[in-house]
Design an enzyme around this catalytic site. Structure first.
Site, PDB file in Angstrom:
ATOM      1  N   ARG A  40      74.828 -35.294  46.725  1.00  0.00           N
ATOM      2  CA  ARG A  40      74.262 -36.408  45.944  1.00  0.00           C
ATOM      3  C   ARG A  40      74.246 -37.716  46.724  1.00  0.00           C
ATOM      4  O   ARG A  40      73.346 -38.534  46.527  1.00  0.00           O
ATOM      5  CB  ARG A  40      75.048 -36.581  44.638  1.00  0.00           C
ATOM      6  CG  ARG A  40      74.713 -35.485  43.672  1.00  0.00           C
ATOM      7  CD  ARG A  40      75.312 -35.715  42.318  1.00  0.00           C
ATOM      8  NE  ARG A  40      74.672 -34.820  41.367  1.00  0.00           N
ATOM      9  CZ  ARG A  40      75.237 -34.371  40.255  1.00  0.00           C
ATOM     10  NH1 ARG A  40      76.457 -34.756  39.930  1.00  0.00           N
ATOM     11  NH2 ARG A  40      74.579 -33.568  39.450  1.00  0.00           N
ATOM     12  N   GLY A 374      69.872 -27.098  35.815  1.00  0.00           N
ATOM     13  CA  GLY A 374      71.038 -27.001  36.691  1.00  0.00           C
ATOM     14  C   GLY A 374      71.308 -25.598  37.194  1.00  0.00           C
ATOM     15  O   GLY A 374      71.529 -25.391  38.394  1.00  0.00           O
TER      16      GLY A 374
HETATM   17  P1  ADP Z   1      69.449 -24.001  33.247  1.00  0.00           P
HETATM   18  O1  ADP Z   1      70.731 -24.751  33.555  1.00  0.00           O
HETATM   19  O2  ADP Z   1      68.748 -23.573  34.491  1.00  0.00           O
HETATM   20  O3  ADP Z   1      68.561 -24.770  32.315  1.00  0.00           O
HETATM   21  P2  ADP Z   1      70.728 -22.497  31.137  1.00  0.00           P
HETATM   22  O4  ADP Z   1      71.873 -23.453  31.164  1.00  0.00           O
HETATM   23  O5  ADP Z   1      69.851 -22.509  29.949  1.00  0.00           O
HETATM   24  O6  ADP Z   1      69.852 -22.660  32.477  1.00  0.00           O
HETATM   25  O7  ADP Z   1      71.285 -20.999  31.238  1.00  0.00           O
HETATM   26  C1  ADP Z   1      72.041 -20.563  32.308  1.00  0.00           C
HETATM   27  C2  ADP Z   1      73.127 -19.621  31.866  1.00  0.00           C
HETATM   28  O8  ADP Z   1      72.627 -18.584  31.074  1.00  0.00           O
HETATM   29  C3  ADP Z   1      73.777 -18.980  33.051  1.00  0.00           C
HETATM   30  O9  ADP Z   1      75.135 -19.385  33.113  1.00  0.00           O
HETATM   31  C4  ADP Z   1      73.633 -17.485  32.804  1.00  0.00           C
HETATM   32  O10 ADP Z   1      74.811 -16.755  33.115  1.00  0.00           O
HETATM   33  C5  ADP Z   1      73.378 -17.419  31.326  1.00  0.00           C
HETATM   34  N1  ADP Z   1      72.635 -16.205  30.974  1.00  0.00           N
HETATM   35  C6  ADP Z   1      71.385 -15.886  31.313  1.00  0.00           C
HETATM   36  N2  ADP Z   1      71.054 -14.670  30.843  1.00  0.00           N
HETATM   37  C7  ADP Z   1      72.144 -14.193  30.206  1.00  0.00           C
HETATM   38  C8  ADP Z   1      72.446 -12.994  29.498  1.00  0.00           C
HETATM   39  N3  ADP Z   1      71.536 -12.033  29.383  1.00  0.00           N
HETATM   40  N4  ADP Z   1      73.657 -12.858  28.938  1.00  0.00           N
HETATM   41  C9  ADP Z   1      74.558 -13.853  29.058  1.00  0.00           C
HETATM   42  N5  ADP Z   1      74.361 -15.000  29.719  1.00  0.00           N
HETATM   43  C10 ADP Z   1      73.159 -15.175  30.276  1.00  0.00           C
HETATM   44 MG    MG Z   2      72.576 -24.999  32.396  1.00  0.00          MG
END
Ligand code: ADP
Ligand code: MG
Length: 417
Positions: A40, A374
């Site tokens: 950062r 993230g």
């Molecule tokens: P981002 O930060 O990219 O917006 P999110 O915070 O919405 O993404 O989601 C990320 C999390 O979702 C990850 O920690 C991942 O482990 C979890 N995840 C994705 N698919 C599954 C699943 N099928 N079962 C449990 N956790 C999941």
């Molecule tokens: Mg997230």
């Protein structure tokens, strides 16, 4: 509505109040706080160097952690001042406060092109409350305001919004830094009129987190590919059994409404056709947080119902192959949210295949690839592909809100071109 940027403003001899995102991870080593990842700080160097070359007198403000209005020594920005000085190859002055006489005299001592870093603005609860009197105190040393902290722009805090408003009310200018400029360009302008086909990949944990983004992108995208745990709520809404998978039964209606809108707008809206599942078995042990630890046994792929005792953890190989093909022929790709629980290597294949396809589209098809969120950024970096896409947002929560079409207070407060 283009915002003024640091390229547009004359800063020579002026005191520039520069809000940066120096919320870096720290670790205690031999009773000293050590920065474990300087990304950062490094990312702000282009903005800093430009403003220094232009002869500005830089006063940097940032937050670190959540000290909740108290002086928390472990959340001091002092180690950041040292690191920044090392990276710039120039001295960086530091004051152990962000307002008051000490700040005023340190700011007055600055010469053109010199840098001063203030202490953590969140040592005052007035920061997060956007207290007008506190913002006035911060703004005492500001002739001009620059915001390069996109990751904090979705919050109307004193240093992200209040100071900008005060500076512009006085007739001064408030501009975006180079990092902020890139975020606005790629998450904003580039998606307004995307080269087509425009393929959106949405995954992650919850439909409820992403529904506003889905809704907005249904108006722009040619194809939307759904993955991650989010997919199970759609499946549930179709009467498919989801076993122990992460679902939001209250959002079945939301899911169906999104599909309905996709049909109306003729968006190619795809759900996974297969799923990697496992059967969790209680080990009887507790983790550090006191939660039961499960062994994930009998890892296998299903295409229909998920058995009652099993849980879904990723898109399956058939889905991944289908998504890969669609992504590879895209001209614009936006990816938000991993396709499964990628943190566990046993469930990372689907996410990694999508990551590679995004890179392939960029390299072989001339696509612009934009990554927001993230955990998606983490997944891409974990796959070693972070430097092979067009743009990775630094925003996290801010990028999600921006993609929803929300007006970010820290952006709204900047001057128009
Ligand atoms: P981002 O930060 O990219 O917006 P999110 O915070 O919405 O993404 O989601 C990320 C999390 O979702 C990850 O920690 C991942 O482990 C979890 N995840 C994705 N698919 C599954 C699943 N099928 N079962 C449990 N956790 C999941
Ligand atoms: Mg997230």
């Amino acid at each position: 509505m283009a915002k003024l940027t640091v390229r547009d403003i004359d800063v020579r001899g002026k005191r520039v109040f520069l809000r940066v995102d120096y919320n870096v991870p720290l670790e205690e080593k031999d009773s000293q706080m050590v920065i474990t990842d300087s990304t950062r700080i490094i990312e702000t160097l282009p903005t800093l160097k430009l403003l220094m070359e232009k002869g500005g007198r830089l006063i940097l403000a940032a937050h670190l952690g959540r000290p909740k209005g108290k002086r928390e020594v472990t959340m001091s920005l002092a180690p950041v001042a040292l690191k920044l000085s090392e990276l710039l190859g120039k001295p960086v002055a530091f004051v152990d406060d962000c307002i008051g006489d000490k700040v005023a005299s340190a700011a007055a001592a600055l010469k053109d092109g010199e840098v001063l870093l203030l202490e953590n603005v969140r040592y005052y609860s007035e920061e997060e409350n956007n207290d007008p009197a506190f913002a006035e105190k911060l703004a005492k040393v500001a002739d001009l305001y620059v915001n390069d902290a996109f990751g904090a722009a979705h919050r109307a805090h004193a240093s992200t919004e209040g100071v900008a408003r005060i500076v512009t009310r006085r007739g001064g200018l408030a501009a975006a830094g180079l990092l902020m400029e890139r975020e606005l360009k790629f998450l904003g302008d580039e998606l307004e009129n995307p080269a087509r086909p425009f393929v959106v990949i949405l995954g992650g944990a919850k439909v409820s987190d992403k529904i506003k983004v889905i809704d907005r992108l249904l108006e722009k995208a040619d194809t939307i590919l759904i993955g991650g745990a989010m997919a199970y709520t759609f499946k549930l809404a179709h009467g498919v059994k989801t076993g122990k998978s992460l679902v939001e039964p209250d959002h079945k209606g939301t899911a169906l409404a999104a599909e309905e809108k996709a049909k109306l707008r003729q968006v190619n809206f795809q759900l996974p056709t297969d799923t990697i599942i496992a059967t969790p078995v209680d080990t009887g042990k507790l983790n550090k947080k006191g939660k039961p630890v499960y062994d994930l046994t009998q890892i296998r792929t299903v295409s229909g119902d998920i058995p009652d005792d099993a849980e879904g953890f990723s898109i399956g190989p058939e889905t991944a192959a289908n998504y890969v093909k669609i992504i590879q022929s895209a001209k614009t790709v936006l990816w938000n949210g991993p396709m499964g629980m990628f943190e566990d290597a046993r469930f990372a294949a689907g996410t990694n295949a999508v990551a590679q396809a995004v890179v392939d589209a960029t390299r072989n098809n001339g696509a612009k690839s934009i990554i927001g969120g993230g955990d998606s950024v983490k997944a891409l970096n974990k796959a070693g592909l972070g430097d092979q896409v067009t743009f990775m947002s630094t925003g996290g929560g801010a990028s999600l809100e921006f993609l929803e079409g929300a007006v970010l207070p820290g952006v709204a407060a900047l001057s128009e071109k």
